[in-house]
Structure formats: structure tokens, C-alpha cells
Design a protein around this motif. Structure first.
Motif, PDB file in Angstrom:
ATOM      1  N   PRO A  40      -9.536  33.847 -24.252  1.00 42.44           N
ATOM      2  CA  PRO A  40      -9.181  34.451 -25.533  1.00 42.44           C
ATOM      3  C   PRO A  40     -10.426  35.014 -26.212  1.00 42.44           C
ATOM      4  N   PRO A  41     -10.234  36.001 -27.059  1.00 47.66           N
ATOM      5  CA  PRO A  41     -11.378  36.584 -27.743  1.00 47.66           C
ATOM      6  C   PRO A  41     -12.017  35.594 -28.709  1.00 47.66           C
ATOM      7  N   GLY A  42     -13.210  35.946 -29.160  1.00 47.69           N
ATOM      8  CA  GLY A  42     -13.886  35.144 -30.166  1.00 47.69           C
ATOM      9  C   GLY A  42     -14.609  33.932 -29.621  1.00 47.69           C
ATOM     10  N   GLY A  43     -14.848  33.894 -28.323  1.00 45.57           N
ATOM     11  CA  GLY A  43     -15.584  32.787 -27.743  1.00 45.57           C
ATOM     12  C   GLY A  43     -14.804  31.488 -27.664  1.00 45.57           C
ATOM     13  N   ARG A  44     -13.512  31.571 -27.788  1.00 48.52           N
ATOM     14  CA  ARG A  44     -12.685  30.364 -27.684  1.00 48.52           C
ATOM     15  C   ARG A  44     -12.654  29.858 -26.247  1.00 48.52           C
ATOM     16  N   SER A  45     -12.247  28.614 -26.091  1.00 49.61           N
ATOM     17  CA  SER A  45     -12.139  28.001 -24.767  1.00 49.61           C
ATOM     18  C   SER A  45     -11.067  28.699 -23.937  1.00 49.61           C
ATOM     19  N   VAL A  46     -11.216  28.620 -22.632  1.00 51.63           N
ATOM     20  CA  VAL A  46     -10.232  29.178 -21.717  1.00 51.63           C
ATOM     21  C   VAL A  46      -8.877  28.540 -22.006  1.00 51.63           C
ATOM     22  N   MET A  47      -7.842  29.368 -21.963  1.00 51.02           N
ATOM     23  CA  MET A  47      -6.475  28.904 -22.168  1.00 51.02           C
ATOM     24  C   MET A  47      -5.636  29.324 -20.972  1.00 51.02           C
ATOM     25  N   ALA A  48      -4.405  28.841 -20.922  1.00 50.98           N
ATOM     26  CA  ALA A  48      -3.498  29.196 -19.824  1.00 50.98           C
ATOM     27  C   ALA A  48      -2.106  29.439 -20.374  1.00 50.98           C
ATOM     28  N   ILE A  49      -1.379  30.307 -19.682  1.00 53.17           N
ATOM     29  CA  ILE A  49       0.039  30.509 -19.950  1.00 53.17           C
ATOM     30  C   ILE A  49       0.778  30.209 -18.653  1.00 53.17           C
ATOM     31  N   ASN A  50       1.985  29.708 -18.770  1.00 53.46           N
ATOM     32  CA  ASN A  50       2.706  29.340 -17.564  1.00 53.46           C
ATOM     33  C   ASN A  50       4.184  29.644 -17.687  1.00 53.46           C
ATOM     34  N   CYS A  51       4.829  29.581 -16.560  1.00 54.29           N
ATOM     35  CA  CYS A  51       6.279  29.696 -16.479  1.00 54.29           C
ATOM     36  C   CYS A  51       6.739  28.699 -15.433  1.00 54.29           C
ATOM     37  N   GLY A  52       7.696  27.883 -15.795  1.00 56.26           N
ATOM     38  CA  GLY A  52       8.188  26.897 -14.850  1.00 56.26           C
ATOM     39  C   GLY A  52       9.587  26.451 -15.214  1.00 56.26           C
ATOM     40  N   GLY A  53      10.219  25.803 -14.284  1.00 54.98           N
ATOM     41  CA  GLY A  53      11.551  25.289 -14.515  1.00 54.98           C
ATOM     42  C   GLY A  53      12.154  24.747 -13.235  1.00 54.98           C
ATOM     43  N   PRO A  54      13.442  24.477 -13.269  1.00 49.69           N
ATOM     44  CA  PRO A  54      14.116  23.925 -12.090  1.00 49.69           C
ATOM     45  C   PRO A  54      13.993  24.861 -10.885  1.00 49.69           C
ATOM     46  N   GLY A  55      13.661  24.279  -9.747  1.00 49.33           N
ATOM     47  CA  GLY A  55      13.494  25.065  -8.532  1.00 49.33           C
ATOM     48  C   GLY A  55      14.721  25.853  -8.133  1.00 49.33           C
ATOM     49  N   PHE A  56      15.915  25.370  -8.487  1.00 53.77           N
ATOM     50  CA  PHE A  56      17.119  26.114  -8.123  1.00 53.77           C
ATOM     51  C   PHE A  56      17.270  27.381  -8.960  1.00 53.77           C
TER      52      PHE A  56
END
Length: 85
Positions: A40-56
Motif C-alpha cells: 500500500p502507498p505511504g510506506g505502510r506494511s505489506v497487505m494481502a487480499i484473498n478470495c476463498g470458499g467451499p471447494g465445490f
């Protein structure tokens, strides 16, 4: 098992190869997910975005083919926000 009989990659090698981290049944056997890190901008710590859910509902193929490009694009937009909110 990586959901396809493949030997799983180590997380950093996987990230370098696929551009994301994955879990296809490793965390919980019926849950699939991918995640993308971004700075993220401004020297912030690394972040993550994700997508997950039931395998079916979220197959490995769907997550990698359809969702991954969208997460990569979103991470790029978030990195480019600068001072905007």
C-alpha cells in the motif's frame, strides 16, 4: 495434496510462479483460496487480499483462471492510490 495430485510448491516458489499464494484443501479439506500481496502507498506494511470458499463452489481452475487476474488488477489499483481514500 494440492487438489490435483501435484506436489505443492513452497510458498515463495509458488508466489514467484503463480503470482499468488494458494490453498487447495491444505487449510481445511473442503476450502480453496488464493491470495495476492501488495504494497500500500505511504510506506505502510505489506497487505494481502484473498478470495476463498467451499471447494465445490470455487475450483482450483476457477480461482487461478478467473479470480487471480482480478486480484492482481485490484492489487495494482490499491498500490496506485497514493494519498487517495
Amino acid at each position: 495434496d494440492h487438489g490435483s495430485g501435484e506436489v505443492p510448491l513452497f510458498p515463495l516458489a509458488e508466489y514467484r510462479e503463480l503470482g499468488c499464494c494458494t490453498s487447495f484443501g491444505e487449510w481445511q479439506k473442503d476450502v480453496n483460496a488464493i491470495a495476492i500481496a501488495f504494497h500500500p502507498p505511504g510506506g505502510r506494511s505489506v497487505m494481502a487480499i484473498n478470495c476463498g470458499g467451499p471447494g465445490f463452489n470455487l475450483s482450483r481452475e476457477f480461482l487461478l483462471r478467473e479470480v487471480r487476474p482480478q486480484l492482481v488488477a485490484l492489487a495494482g489499483r490499491l498500490e496506485g492510490l497514493g494519498g487517495e481514500r
